[in-house]
Motif scaffolding. Structure first.
Motif, PDB file in Angstrom:
ATOM      1  N   GLU A 121       0.830  -1.204   0.000  1.00 43.70           N
ATOM      2  CA  GLU A 121       0.000   0.000   0.000  1.00 43.70           C
ATOM      3  C   GLU A 121       0.865   1.254   0.000  1.00 43.70           C
ATOM      4  OE1 GLU A 121      -3.327   0.239   2.777  1.00 43.70           O
ATOM      5  OE2 GLU A 121      -3.130  -1.914   3.138  1.00 43.70           O
ATOM      6  N   VAL A 122       2.039   1.159   0.592  1.00 42.02           N
ATOM      7  CA  VAL A 122       2.927   2.313   0.710  1.00 42.02           C
ATOM      8  C   VAL A 122       3.793   2.461  -0.540  1.00 42.02           C
ATOM      9  CG1 VAL A 122       4.745   3.391   2.090  1.00 42.02           C
ATOM     10  CG2 VAL A 122       2.953   2.037   3.210  1.00 42.02           C
ATOM     11  N   ALA A 123       4.466   1.391  -0.947  1.00 43.39           N
ATOM     12  CA  ALA A 123       5.429   1.476  -2.054  1.00 43.39           C
ATOM     13  C   ALA A 123       4.779   1.410  -3.419  1.00 43.39           C
ATOM     14  CB  ALA A 123       6.466   0.360  -1.914  1.00 43.39           C
ATOM     15  N   GLY A 124       3.610   0.775  -3.520  1.00 43.34           N
ATOM     16  CA  GLY A 124       2.949   0.663  -4.808  1.00 43.34           C
ATOM     17  C   GLY A 124       3.854   0.041  -5.858  1.00 43.34           C
ATOM     18  N   ALA A 125       3.805   0.574  -7.075  1.00 48.62           N
ATOM     19  CA  ALA A 125       4.614   0.046  -8.169  1.00 48.62           C
ATOM     20  C   ALA A 125       6.063   0.513  -8.104  1.00 48.62           C
ATOM     21  CB  ALA A 125       4.003   0.471  -9.508  1.00 48.62           C
ATOM     22  N   ALA A 126       6.406   1.362  -7.137  1.00 47.59           N
ATOM     23  CA  ALA A 126       7.767   1.888  -7.042  1.00 47.59           C
ATOM     24  C   ALA A 126       8.720   0.944  -6.324  1.00 47.59           C
ATOM     25  CB  ALA A 126       7.764   3.238  -6.322  1.00 47.59           C
ATOM     26  N   GLY A 127       8.190  -0.088  -5.669  1.00 50.29           N
ATOM     27  CA  GLY A 127       9.035  -0.967  -4.876  1.00 50.29           C
ATOM     28  C   GLY A 127       9.752  -2.032  -5.686  1.00 50.29           C
ATOM     29  N   ASN A 128      10.949  -2.405  -5.245  1.00 51.49           N
ATOM     30  CA  ASN A 128      11.642  -3.591  -5.737  1.00 51.49           C
ATOM     31  C   ASN A 128      11.309  -4.719  -4.761  1.00 51.49           C
ATOM     32  OD1 ASN A 128      13.801  -2.671  -7.941  1.00 51.49           O
ATOM     33  ND2 ASN A 128      13.687  -1.078  -6.368  1.00 51.49           N
ATOM     34  N   TYR A 129      10.408  -5.606  -5.154  1.00 46.70           N
ATOM     35  CA  TYR A 129       9.884  -6.607  -4.225  1.00 46.70           C
ATOM     36  C   TYR A 129      10.684  -7.901  -4.288  1.00 46.70           C
ATOM     37  CZ  TYR A 129       5.848  -3.529  -3.685  1.00 46.70           C
ATOM     38  OH  TYR A 129       5.040  -2.461  -3.406  1.00 46.70           O
ATOM     39  N   VAL A 130      10.928  -8.474  -3.107  1.00 44.95           N
ATOM     40  CA  VAL A 130      11.588  -9.768  -2.991  1.00 44.95           C
ATOM     41  C   VAL A 130      10.759 -10.636  -2.044  1.00 44.95           C
ATOM     42  CG1 VAL A 130      13.890  -8.846  -3.420  1.00 44.95           C
ATOM     43  CG2 VAL A 130      13.043  -8.992  -1.074  1.00 44.95           C
ATOM     44  N   GLU A 131      10.907 -11.945  -2.170  1.00 50.08           N
ATOM     45  CA  GLU A 131      10.178 -12.863  -1.303  1.00 50.08           C
ATOM     46  C   GLU A 131      10.918 -13.028   0.028  1.00 50.08           C
ATOM     47  OE1 GLU A 131       7.210 -14.365  -1.657  1.00 50.08           O
ATOM     48  OE2 GLU A 131       7.030 -13.093  -3.435  1.00 50.08           O
ATOM     49  N   PRO A 132      10.185 -13.106   1.130  1.00 50.00           N
ATOM     50  CA  PRO A 132      10.843 -13.385   2.405  1.00 50.00           C
ATOM     51  C   PRO A 132      11.623 -14.701   2.322  1.00 50.00           C
ATOM     52  CG  PRO A 132       8.570 -12.734   2.753  1.00 50.00           C
ATOM     53  CD  PRO A 132       8.731 -12.935   1.274  1.00 50.00           C
ATOM     54  N   GLY A 133      12.851 -14.678   2.772  1.00 53.35           N
ATOM     55  CA  GLY A 133      13.678 -15.884   2.751  1.00 53.35           C
ATOM     56  C   GLY A 133      14.454 -16.089   1.471  1.00 53.35           C
ATOM     57  N   ASP A 134      14.152 -15.342   0.415  1.00 49.10           N
ATOM     58  CA  ASP A 134      14.852 -15.504  -0.857  1.00 49.10           C
ATOM     59  C   ASP A 134      16.120 -14.649  -0.828  1.00 49.10           C
ATOM     60  OD1 ASP A 134      15.725 -15.855  -3.428  1.00 49.10           O
ATOM     61  OD2 ASP A 134      13.981 -14.940  -4.404  1.00 49.10           O
ATOM     62  N   VAL A 135      17.152 -15.204  -0.218  1.00 52.00           N
ATOM     63  CA  VAL A 135      18.395 -14.468  -0.052  1.00 52.00           C
ATOM     64  C   VAL A 135      19.043 -14.183  -1.407  1.00 52.00           C
ATOM     65  CG1 VAL A 135      20.725 -14.582   0.913  1.00 52.00           C
ATOM     66  CG2 VAL A 135      18.771 -15.401   2.255  1.00 52.00           C
ATOM     67  N   GLU A 136      19.037 -15.176  -2.283  1.00 52.86           N
ATOM     68  CA  GLU A 136      19.658 -15.001  -3.592  1.00 52.86           C
ATOM     69  C   GLU A 136      18.927 -13.927  -4.397  1.00 52.86           C
ATOM     70  OE1 GLU A 136      22.525 -15.283  -6.252  1.00 52.86           O
ATOM     71  OE2 GLU A 136      22.484 -16.473  -4.415  1.00 52.86           O
ATOM     72  N   GLY A 137      17.585 -13.940  -4.331  1.00 51.39           N
ATOM     73  CA  GLY A 137      16.810 -12.927  -5.043  1.00 51.39           C
ATOM     74  C   GLY A 137      17.096 -11.525  -4.540  1.00 51.39           C
ATOM     75  N   LEU A 138      17.240 -11.379  -3.220  1.00 51.88           N
ATOM     76  CA  LEU A 138      17.551 -10.065  -2.661  1.00 51.88           C
ATOM     77  C   LEU A 138      18.952  -9.627  -3.079  1.00 51.88           C
ATOM     78  CD1 LEU A 138      17.078  -7.618  -0.922  1.00 51.88           C
ATOM     79  CD2 LEU A 138      17.523  -9.007   1.109  1.00 51.88           C
TER      80      LEU A 138
END
Length: 376
Positions: free
Chosen positions: A312-329
């Motif tokens: 709700e805060v970041a909207g489409a501006a965020g770079n989203y990663v999955e919790p626990g996905d260290v490689e993705g982050l």
């Protein structure tokens, strides 16, 4: 309309709720029909305190060890709230969890339900008080303000209350969070051997809910030369059960690739945020996620999880990663270093998204809620 507003939380160093109280009170001044009386825990006043109570950070952990300390403090506050010096008010707003007893209409702000999802983030004595008092406080309130639709929906389901008891008042961003020229930042960064946009930043109390371990592990997977060039800085107080970060934190500190800055004054935080390559905020649960908004308003891209209220805060501006996905982050952090057009796109999208939020708007919704609670 005469409003009693509990500002006792400002005795402590300001974190999320403390910032909410300070900014809301300042913005409510523009509501001409409101007269605010501020209860600071031991008495009443009209002005916000300029700083936290001296020695609070040292005193609070000691008080937690005293059996019954929370109840005793609560009893004393209630006596002061009801005392002979208490002003005549029409409505009481409790902006931090559970309200004191009050005979008239009450509005509360429910920021999140962290104690249900992550009880380990609360000292046991405080958790017991929350469990004992929160339900009664919610029932007592005529209307319940929340920072996000996510919390409103969650609380409605948990407490079994009708939707019209909840009012969403999104938070705003303080004026100190804005884009800054590199020359303005260098005097703050140079003593640390850093350049603007030459580090990643985490902001938040060191506790499991903030999921800083994922940020630490992702940063540790970056090539050593990049970790040295773009260290990971962490701003925030030590939290409950913060020892979970273990070896990866100690290794990062020993190498200089990770730095703990601790709790910093507001203006310094704003400068660190404005100078970061990106804010790394992999939190597992937030009722809003104020650092995300503050970073976007500063022209700093944000990396976060698509959890709880944060989309709700970041909207489409965020770079989203999955919790626990260290490689993705880790991959996301590398892209924010290597792909300059992507970084610029994230910066511009964040500035545009942050423009949708303001403390003035939050105060207007809050004032309207007061009037509604009074039957106006």
């Amino acid at each position: 309309m005469r409003i009693a507003l509990n500002t006792r939380i400002l005795q402590a160093p300001r974190t999320g709720i403390g910032q909410y109280v300070a900014e809301l009170v300042s913005a409510l001044v523009d509501e001409q029909d409101l007269e605010l009386s501020l209860f600071h825990g031991w008495g009443w006043g009209r002005e916000l305190p300029a700083a936290a109570m001296p020695g609070y950070s040292r005193l609070a952990p000691w008080l937690r060890r005293i059996p019954g300390a929370y109840r005793a403090r609560r009893w004393l506050e209630q006596q002061r709230f009801n005392g002979s010096q208490s002003p005549a008010v029409d409505l009481y707003h409790e902006p931090s969890l559970w309200p004191l007893e009050f005979d008239g209409p009450t509005v509360i702000t429910l920021h999140d339900l962290t104690h249900l999802h992550y009880p380990s983030t609360q000292p046991p004595a405080r958790l017991k008080e929350i469990e004992r008092r929160l339900g009664t406080g919610v029932e007592q309130a005529r209307l319940i303000l929340t920072d996000s639709q996510f919390v409103a929906d969650e609380a409605q389901d948990y407490f079994g209350l009708p939707r019209d008891r909840f009012v969403v008042a999104p938070l705003g961003v303080a004026a100190r969070f804005h884009p800054r020229e590199h020359a303005e930042l260098e005097h703050n960064l140079a003593p640390h051997g850093l350049q603007p946009r030459g580090y990643f930043l985490c902001v938040g109390t060191l506790e499991p809910r903030k999921n800083l371990s994922q940020a630490l592990e992702a940063h540790a997977r970056m090539p050593s030369t990049l970790r040295q060039r773009y260290p990971l800085l962490i701003i925030g107080m030590a939290g409950w059960e913060q020892g979970q970060f273990g070896e990866v934190l100690h290794k990062g500190l020993a190498s200089g690739h990770v730095r703990l800055l601790g709790y910093l004054p507001d203006e310094q935080v704003a400068q660190w945020v404005a100078g970061a390559r990106a804010l790394v905020f992999p939190s597992l649960y937030e009722g809003f996620g104020l650092p995300v908004l503050e970073a976007m308003a500063s022209g700093t891209p944000v990396v976060l999880t698509r959890r709880s209220a944060m989309p709700e805060v970041a909207g489409a501006a965020g770079n989203y990663v999955e919790p626990g996905d260290v490689e993705g982050l880790s991959t996301t952090l590398l892209r924010l270093i290597d792909d300059e057009p992507h970084w610029q796109t994230c910066r511009e999208a964040g500035l545009q998204q942050a423009g949708l939020f303001s403390w003035k708007h939050c105060a207007q919704i809050t004032a309207r809620t007061y009037r509604q609670a009074m039957g106006g």
